[in-house]
Design a protein around this motif. Structure first.
Motif, short mmCIF file in Angstrom:
data_model
loop_
_atom_site.label_atom_id
_atom_site.label_comp_id
_atom_site.label_asym_id
_atom_site.label_seq_id
_atom_site.Cartn_x
_atom_site.Cartn_y
_atom_site.Cartn_z
N SER A 63 -4.77 9.58 -6.15
CA SER A 63 -5.53 10.74 -5.69
C SER A 63 -6.79 10.24 -4.99
O SER A 63 -7.60 9.54 -5.58
CB SER A 63 -5.90 11.65 -6.86
OG SER A 63 -6.69 12.74 -6.42
N ASN A 64 -6.92 10.59 -3.71
CA ASN A 64 -8.07 10.14 -2.93
C ASN A 64 -8.58 11.33 -2.13
O ASN A 64 -8.20 11.54 -0.97
CB ASN A 64 -7.67 8.98 -2.01
CG ASN A 64 -8.86 8.36 -1.30
OD1 ASN A 64 -10.00 8.73 -1.55
ND2 ASN A 64 -8.59 7.41 -0.43
N SER A 65 -9.41 12.14 -2.74
CA SER A 65 -9.90 13.37 -2.13
C SER A 65 -10.69 13.06 -0.86
O SER A 65 -11.67 12.33 -0.88
CB SER A 65 -10.78 14.13 -3.13
OG SER A 65 -11.25 15.33 -2.55
N GLY A 66 -10.24 13.63 0.26
CA GLY A 66 -10.91 13.43 1.54
C GLY A 66 -10.60 12.09 2.18
O GLY A 66 -11.10 11.80 3.28
N GLY A 67 -9.77 11.26 1.55
CA GLY A 67 -9.44 9.95 2.08
C GLY A 67 -7.95 9.78 2.31
O GLY A 67 -7.21 10.76 2.42
N GLN A 68 -7.48 8.55 2.35
CA GLN A 68 -6.09 8.26 2.67
C GLN A 68 -5.46 7.38 1.60
O GLN A 68 -6.14 6.58 0.97
CB GLN A 68 -6.00 7.53 4.02
CG GLN A 68 -6.57 8.31 5.19
CD GLN A 68 -6.61 7.46 6.45
OE1 GLN A 68 -6.38 6.26 6.41
NE2 GLN A 68 -6.90 8.10 7.57
N VAL A 69 -4.17 7.57 1.40
CA VAL A 69 -3.37 6.65 0.60
C VAL A 69 -2.42 5.98 1.59
O VAL A 69 -1.57 6.64 2.18
CB VAL A 69 -2.59 7.37 -0.51
CG1 VAL A 69 -1.73 6.37 -1.27
CG2 VAL A 69 -3.55 8.10 -1.45
N ARG A 70 -2.57 4.66 1.78
CA ARG A 70 -1.86 3.98 2.86
C ARG A 70 -1.14 2.73 2.35
O ARG A 70 -1.61 2.07 1.42
CB ARG A 70 -2.83 3.55 3.96
CG ARG A 70 -3.55 4.69 4.66
CD ARG A 70 -4.61 4.18 5.63
NE ARG A 70 -4.04 3.32 6.66
CZ ARG A 70 -4.78 2.73 7.59
NH1 ARG A 70 -6.11 2.87 7.59
NH2 ARG A 70 -4.20 1.97 8.50
N ALA A 71 -0.01 2.44 2.99
CA ALA A 71 0.67 1.16 2.81
C ALA A 71 0.62 0.44 4.16
O ALA A 71 0.72 1.08 5.21
CB ALA A 71 2.11 1.36 2.36
N GLU A 72 0.48 -0.86 4.15
CA GLU A 72 0.28 -1.59 5.40
C GLU A 72 1.09 -2.88 5.41
O GLU A 72 1.15 -3.60 4.42
CB GLU A 72 -1.21 -1.91 5.57
CG GLU A 72 -1.54 -2.66 6.87
CD GLU A 72 -3.03 -2.86 7.05
OE1 GLU A 72 -3.47 -4.02 7.11
OE2 GLU A 72 -3.75 -1.83 7.11
N VAL A 73 1.74 -3.13 6.57
CA VAL A 73 2.37 -4.42 6.84
C VAL A 73 1.64 -5.01 8.04
O VAL A 73 1.65 -4.42 9.12
CB VAL A 73 3.87 -4.26 7.14
CG1 VAL A 73 4.49 -5.60 7.54
CG2 VAL A 73 4.61 -3.67 5.95
N PHE A 74 1.01 -6.17 7.88
CA PHE A 74 0.14 -6.72 8.91
C PHE A 74 0.45 -8.20 9.10
O PHE A 74 0.22 -9.01 8.22
CB PHE A 74 -1.33 -6.51 8.51
CG PHE A 74 -2.33 -7.01 9.52
CD1 PHE A 74 -1.97 -7.26 10.83
CD2 PHE A 74 -3.65 -7.22 9.14
CE1 PHE A 74 -2.91 -7.71 11.76
CE2 PHE A 74 -4.59 -7.67 10.05
CZ PHE A 74 -4.21 -7.92 11.37
N ASN A 75 1.02 -8.53 10.26
CA ASN A 75 1.23 -9.94 10.61
C ASN A 75 -0.03 -10.40 11.32
O ASN A 75 -0.33 -9.99 12.44
CB ASN A 75 2.46 -10.08 11.53
CG ASN A 75 2.82 -11.52 11.82
OD1 ASN A 75 1.99 -12.42 11.67
ND2 ASN A 75 4.04 -11.74 12.26
#
Length: 265
Positions: free
Chosen positions: A39-51
């Motif tokens: 729970s991230n009120s006003g924010g983001q829940v993100r998954a990232e793949v970064f080379n």
């Protein structure tokens, strides 16, 4: 045996591996094989793949697989909780078509379908706010409008220099009207419905030339206060009964019967 491994800080769970081989981030009760929950009120829940390598062919990739031709579908699922589902992926049971579907899974409520030949089918209207470009390089027909992929063309548009050169309107694959790049219009059959109005034309006049493919043309012309009937060049005008000629208006102005010139006027 260990049924659960839990890492936490100040009561917040970070990793939990359950006996069901599920992995949770942000939850110690994962309900998916991999479950990210926060729970991230006003924010983001993100998954990232970064080379982080900035070199050629250093890709960042997320891959989704199914086991083979008898298996299920590889797809992504999007959901607004208790509101709407959308899915995006390959329908393995329908010739491996790529689909966007308004539901969980593919094969029901398919709104966009792309087959393996590149043919696209939209379930509803397509609205274009800008240019609509059709690239027909390497094919004889640049654009065709059909009811379905294999149906006869309703409208065909050929590039300049093609054959035919211009737009062809068809019904069930049969050409009914052609518009070429010189603004000439050819009708394949009889043109008869209501009034036909011609504005402009040759020499600044309203003019209609009736001709087959060559030879004399009947010219109907509106010029100033006159309505003129004649020919397009030095040809006689003939009055007929059926297909039999009866009287001619000759190019010298004489009005004479076709068979016996004794009665010339």
């Amino acid at each position: 045996p260990v049924s659960r491994i839990k890492l936490s800080s100040y009561g917040d769970s970070y990793i939990a591996a359950a006996s069901t081989a599920r992995l949770g981030l942000g939850t110690d009760s994962p309900v998916r094989d991999f479950h990210l929950k926060k729970s991230n009120s006003g924010g983001q829940v993100r998954a990232e793949v970064f080379n982080t390598s900035n070199t050629a062919n250093s890709h960042g990739v997320v891959s989704i697989y199914s086991a083979g031709s008898s298996a299920g579908d590889p797809f992504l699922h999007f959901k607004v909780e208790s509101v709407q589902d959308w899915s995006l992926g390959i329908d393995n049971s329908d010739s491996d078509k790529f689909k966007i579907s308004k539901t969980f899974g593919l094969g029901t409520n398919d709104y966009l379908t792309i087959d393996t030949s590149g043919n696209s089918t939209f379930a509803g209207a397509v609205e274009v706010n800008g240019n609509f470009i059709v690239d027909g390089a390497g094919v004889s027909t640049d654009f065709q409008l059909r009811r379905s992929v294999n149906a006869a063309a309703l409208l065909t548009i050929n590039a300049p220099g093609g054959s035919p050169n211009g737009s062809v309107f068809s019904i069930n694959g049969n050409s009914v009207m052609t518009l070429d790049e010189n603004q000439n219009t050819t009708f394949a059959g009889t043109l008869a419905s209501g009034n036909i109005t011609v504005t402009g034309g040759g020499g600044g006049n309203g003019q209609v030339d009736i001709i087959r493919t060559s030879g004399a043309a009947i010219r109907l012309q509106s010029q100033s206060s006159l309505a003129r009937v004649g020919t397009s060049s030095s040809h006689a005008i003939q009055f007929t009964v059926g297909d039999t000629g009866r009287w001619n208006i000759q190019t010298d102005g004489h009005f004479r019967p076709v068979v016996d010139s004794t009665y010339d006027i």
